[in-house]
Structures are given as C-alpha cells and as structure tokens.
Write an enzyme that holds these catalytic residues in place. Structure first.
Site: not given
Ligand code: FES
Length: 132
Positions: A78, A95, A97, A106, A110
């Site tokens: 996890k 982040c 994504c 981030c 994304h």
């Molecule tokens: S939300 Fe994952 S790199 Fe931007």
C-alpha cells in the site's frame, strides 16, 4: 442469410484462390506489377484487422487490470504518504493520476496521460494559510 452464406462459402474463397500467391519463396520474386497490385487490398485488410485487434486487446488489458497505479512503489502492499502541513510554505500540488516521477507531488505527467487516454485527471492543490 443466403447473402452471408454465399459470401463465406463462395465469394471469399473464390477471391482468395484468385490471388497470385506463389507456391514457393522464389515465386515471390517472379511476381509482376499487376500481381503485387492485386495483393495490396487483402494485405491492407489483414493489416487493418490485425492492428485493430492489437489495439483492442491492448486497451482491454489496460482497462481490465483494475489497477490505477502503473509504477509507483509496486514492491509494497500500500502506498501511503505523510506530508506535514508545516512543511508546505504556500501550496503543494499532490498527484492524483499516479504517473508522477516526483510522487507524491504532481510533475505534470497527468497532461500526457490525459492526452493519450482521454482522461481528465489533475492534482489536488493544498494551500497553506499561515496563521495571522
Ligand atoms: S496529477 Fe499526477 S502528475 Fe499531475
């Protein structure tokens, strides 16, 4: 139904048997321009079906894996991160994504992911409001 039956049992086999496919490897070198031109349509059809099948299987595998995280810390059960709010001077983009190379922050990954997949992910921006 007769049309489909005739197509499968007569038309397609007749068309395929009329193609100038040689019986030996050397026969390919003896084909004329007209023969090669006759081979273009079935080659395009087979190539198109193969490409479409490959893309469909690839998408099904990606979608069917059930995993959202493609590469971050895959060696642990996890992924949990702690960020002290005091360490955030003004704001931090986290982040969502799962593609960032600077996890948990981030790094803009994304954007390409969204372009490639049609997704609409983006970071959560945490703002730190200093006490007055
Ligand atoms: S939300 Fe994952 S790199 Fe931007």
């Amino acid at each position: 139904m007769y049309v489909v039956s005739n197509l499968v049992k007569v038309t397609i086999p007749n068309y395929l048997s009329s193609l100038p496919i040689p019986d030996s490897v050397g026969g390919w070198f003896r084909l004329g321009v007209k023969d090669w031109l006759a081979l273009i349509p079935p080659t395009v059809v087979v190539g198109g079906i193969s490409y479409y099948s490959y893309q469909t299987i690839k998408k099904a595998r990606e979608a069917g894996s059930g995993q959202i995280n493609p590469c971050i810390r895959k060696d642990i059960n996890k992924v949990v991160d702690f960020i002290d709010i005091e360490d955030i001077t003004e704001k931090a983009s986290l982040c969502r994504c799962w593609r960032s190379k600077n996890w948990p922050y981030c790094d803009g990954s994304h954007g390409p992911h969204n372009k490639e997949t049609g997704d609409n992910t983006g970071p959560v921006v945490v703002r730190h409001k200093p006490a007055n």
